[in-house]
Design an enzyme around this catalytic site. Structure first.
Site, mmCIF file in Angstrom:
data_model
loop_
_atom_site.group_PDB
_atom_site.id
_atom_site.type_symbol
_atom_site.label_atom_id
_atom_site.label_comp_id
_atom_site.label_asym_id
_atom_site.label_seq_id
_atom_site.Cartn_x
_atom_site.Cartn_y
_atom_site.Cartn_z
ATOM 1 N N LYS A 184 0.874 -1.184 0.000
ATOM 2 C CA LYS A 184 0.000 0.000 0.000
ATOM 3 C C LYS A 184 0.904 1.225 0.000
ATOM 4 O O LYS A 184 1.483 1.601 1.025
ATOM 5 C CB LYS A 184 -0.874 -0.019 1.267
ATOM 6 N N GLU A 259 9.720 1.042 10.606
ATOM 7 C CA GLU A 259 10.770 1.985 10.186
ATOM 8 C C GLU A 259 10.158 3.378 10.316
ATOM 9 O O GLU A 259 9.375 3.797 9.464
ATOM 10 C CB GLU A 259 11.166 1.731 8.718
ATOM 11 N N CYS A 293 13.766 10.462 6.296
ATOM 12 C CA CYS A 293 13.746 9.974 7.690
ATOM 13 C C CYS A 293 15.114 10.142 8.327
ATOM 14 O O CYS A 293 15.228 10.443 9.507
ATOM 15 C CB CYS A 293 13.310 8.520 7.732
HETATM 16 P P1 NAD Z 1 2.493 8.547 7.606
HETATM 17 O O1 NAD Z 1 2.760 7.756 8.834
HETATM 18 O O2 NAD Z 1 1.481 9.610 7.637
HETATM 19 O O3 NAD Z 1 2.062 7.584 6.388
HETATM 20 C C1 NAD Z 1 2.862 6.486 6.003
HETATM 21 C C2 NAD Z 1 1.957 5.474 5.311
HETATM 22 O O4 NAD Z 1 0.990 5.006 6.248
HETATM 23 C C3 NAD Z 1 1.165 6.020 4.123
HETATM 24 O O5 NAD Z 1 1.096 5.032 3.108
HETATM 25 C C4 NAD Z 1 -0.223 6.241 4.714
HETATM 26 O O6 NAD Z 1 -1.249 6.162 3.754
HETATM 27 C C5 NAD Z 1 -0.305 5.088 5.680
HETATM 28 N N1 NAD Z 1 -1.261 5.278 6.791
HETATM 29 C C6 NAD Z 1 -1.699 6.437 7.343
HETATM 30 N N2 NAD Z 1 -2.610 6.184 8.315
HETATM 31 C C7 NAD Z 1 -2.730 4.844 8.384
HETATM 32 C C8 NAD Z 1 -3.516 3.973 9.205
HETATM 33 N N3 NAD Z 1 -4.346 4.435 10.133
HETATM 34 N N4 NAD Z 1 -3.407 2.644 9.020
HETATM 35 C C9 NAD Z 1 -2.542 2.155 8.087
HETATM 36 N N5 NAD Z 1 -1.794 2.925 7.276
HETATM 37 C C10 NAD Z 1 -1.881 4.257 7.432
HETATM 38 O O7 NAD Z 1 3.914 9.096 7.195
HETATM 39 P P2 NAD Z 1 4.275 10.094 6.021
HETATM 40 O O8 NAD Z 1 3.965 11.476 6.419
HETATM 41 O O9 NAD Z 1 3.723 9.562 4.749
HETATM 42 O O10 NAD Z 1 5.864 9.869 5.983
HETATM 43 C C11 NAD Z 1 6.735 10.569 6.753
HETATM 44 C C12 NAD Z 1 7.249 9.764 7.923
HETATM 45 O O11 NAD Z 1 7.853 8.540 7.492
HETATM 46 C C13 NAD Z 1 8.338 10.506 8.662
HETATM 47 O O12 NAD Z 1 8.143 10.380 10.036
HETATM 48 C C14 NAD Z 1 9.609 9.772 8.220
HETATM 49 O O13 NAD Z 1 10.696 9.903 9.098
HETATM 50 C C15 NAD Z 1 9.120 8.376 8.121
HETATM 51 N N6 NAD Z 1 10.018 7.562 7.289
HETATM 52 C C16 NAD Z 1 10.794 6.601 7.883
HETATM 53 C C17 NAD Z 1 11.695 5.862 7.120
HETATM 54 C C18 NAD Z 1 12.585 4.814 7.739
HETATM 55 O O14 NAD Z 1 13.143 4.000 7.014
HETATM 56 N N7 NAD Z 1 12.765 4.806 9.067
HETATM 57 C C19 NAD Z 1 11.779 6.093 5.751
HETATM 58 C C20 NAD Z 1 10.983 7.087 5.181
HETATM 59 C C21 NAD Z 1 10.095 7.819 5.962
#
Ligand code: NAD
Length: 487
Positions: A184, A259, A293
């Site tokens: 997803k 992650e 991230c």
């Molecule tokens: P987010 O948590 O808002 O969304 C991430 C994913 O989760 C999206 O696909 C979103 O549609 C989905 N999602 C949202 N609500 C959900 C729910 N209730 N149930 C299931 N899925 C759901 O994050 P974002 O704003 O898209 O991304 C930024 C974040 O990701 C930052 O905190 C960044 O540091 C982190 N990140 C971490 C890594 C890593 O490898 N550690 C890599 C990239 C980004």
């Protein structure tokens, strides 16, 4: 398919990928694809939900249980991975253009992301027939050994900042180890994940082994995370959503790989080689407009070099070229209006807490979702900006007086993703290596050019579990112990 030279190309309606075939939303609901550099709508992706997740998980379940896939020799899986790697390289320009425009990231950065996908495929192809178990000495007349076996249905939820890189980072080892996948992607950038599914199917992965359902997190994402037929979930995203997803999986008692976010420190000691350090420090907080991230967003500087370092960082920030993806600037726009508003909120709060930017601090007067690269000096550890992930090009500078204070400041947030220390003194460096709480620690660099084999993941609230390298392959398998009595 978009081309790198066609900045305004429209992608139209791009379907999901389920059971090896394209799938439109069952209720005709679509989401707009918006170009972050102009704010224009350039296409649509399906707003998938429970029905589409149901179909994708059923297809994956069938594929995971199919003896033809379960018993496929590791060397045969390696051949599929190699074919897919070749296809990624053949389509490098096309995939780069898709990623650049969807995320708003400069062409050369997107090209690196796409190439990282080919590297994961090559790496897993080379490693998959070496993921063997071990024998355990037991009583006479008995043989005991272990095997690595797939989880079954491997679910993946990824964010929008590095869609192709993050999807391949998890999906490729999951397939390599014999799982079937449901992915997803994020609603803000799904196009390269859809292209990846087409490409893997073309490479010969059987129908149902790779499925992609687009849609909102609260709908498709929640339906996937809570589905009783998934056997493992890798979630990449924010801490808050990671915690929500953990709750969604708990009734099904499945392993969860998280992650999450970061607030990573770069520590500059008074003997550091500043000519080497400054360009890396600046790049690490502006790459992908700070929406990374592992961005190095907290600069901790020894008081003796504080002034020299801040002056040089500010000078380098002033020289940054900013613009749309197809001009291949140093920094592009943020992903969306919503993300820009979030970053502006942090800038406002910083001012409210008495902080003043040395450079930047606003939004440039142009269309698209741009924000200035911004540096705040003398930022205390108690401030919001020091503690919270902004996910925009914002750097805090905090001076320290000795190494103990530097370690304390570096570890003073809830995150633990990356950390770096810059010094010419190796004995000082090793003290930091021992004491820094981070999943990856670098000395005199911020990452290595050859990063595919390096285990990546967080400590503390940055998550748990590891991707990449051999650890990444282990993540997508479980251990079975076999005991045989023959006497
Ligand atoms: P987010 O948590 O808002 O969304 C991430 C994913 O989760 C999206 O696909 C979103 O549609 C989905 N999602 C949202 N609500 C959900 C729910 N209730 N149930 C299931 N899925 C759901 O994050 P974002 O704003 O898209 O991304 C930024 C974040 O990701 C930052 O905190 C960044 O540091 C982190 N990140 C971490 C890594 C890593 O490898 N550690 C890599 C990239 C980004």
């Amino acid at each position: 398919m978009p081309d790198a030279r066609q900045a305004n190309h429209h992608v139209g309606d791009v379907p999901m990928h389920v059971g090896g075939t394209p799938l439109d939303p069952h209720d005709g609901q679509w989401l707009d694809v918006v170009d972050p550099a102009s704010g224009a709508t350039i296409g649509r992706i399906p707003r998938g939900g429970e029905a589409e997740i149901e179909a994708a998980v059923a297809a994956a379940r069938q594929a995971a249980d199919d003896p033809a896939w379960r018993r496929l020799r590791p060397s045969a899986r390696a051949a599929l991975l190699r074919r897919a790697a070749d296809l990624v390289r053949e389509r490098l320009d096309e995939l780069t253009a898709i990623e650049s425009r969807d995320v708003g990231k400069p062409l050369s950065q997107a090209r690196g992301d796409v190439m990282s996908g080919a590297k994961f495929l090559d790496y897993c192809a080379g490693a998959v027939d070496k993921m063997h178990g071990y024998t355990i000495p037991v009583e006479p007349g008995a043989l005991d050994y272990t095997q690595r076996v797939p989880w079954g249905v491997s679910a993946h939820i990824v964010p929008w900042n590095f869609p192709f890189h993050l999807a391949t980072r998890g999906v490729v080892p999951a397939l390599a180890m014999g799982n079937a996948v449901v992915l997803k992607p994020a609603e803000d950038a799904s196009l390269s994940c859809l292209a990846l599914a087409d490409l893997l199917t073309e490479a010969g992965f059987p129908a149902g082994t790779i499925n992609v359902v687009t849609g909102l997190g609260s709908e498709a994402g929640a339906a996937l995370a809570s589905h009783p037929q998934i056997d493992h979930l890798t979630f990449t995203g924010s801490v808050a959503t990671g915690a929500a997803v953990t709750r969604l999986t708990s009734d099904n008692v499945i392993p969860l790989h998280l992650e999450l976010g970061g607030k990573s420190p770069q520590i500059v000691l008074d003997d550091a080689d500043l000519d080497r350090a400054i360009p890396v420090i600046v790049k690490s907080f502006v790459v992908n407009a700070g929406q990374t991230c592992s961005a190095g967003t907290r600069l901790l500087v020894h008081e003796r070099v504080h002034r020299a370092v801040t002056e040089r960082v500010v000078e380098a920030v002033r020289r940054l070229r900013v613009g749309p993806w197809h001009e291949d600037p140093d920094m592009g726009p943020l992903i969306s209006l919503r993300q820009r508003a979030r970053v502006e909120g942090f800038l406002e709060r910083a001012r409210h807490e008495g902080l003043r930017p040395l450079v930047g601090g606003g939004v440039p007067d142009r269309s698209g979702f741009y924000v200035d690269a911004t540096v705040f000096d003398d930022v205390p550890a108690t401030s919001t900006l020091f503690q919270e992930e902004v996910f925009g090009p914002v750097l805090t500078v905090t001076p320290f007086t000795d190494d103990d204070m530097a370690v304390k400041l570096a570890n003073a947030t809830r995150y633990g993703l990356l950390a770096a220390v810059w010094t010419r003194d190796l004995s000082r460096a090793f003290r930091f290596v021992d004491d820094l709480q981070a999943g990856q620690v670098y000395v005199n660099s911020y990452g290595l050019a050859e990063s595919t084999p390096l285990p990546f993941g967080g400590m503390k609230r940055s998550g748990h579990g590891r991707d990449k390298g051999l650890e990444g392959l282990l993540t997508y398998s479980q251990l079975k112990n076999v005991g045989i009595t023959y006497a």
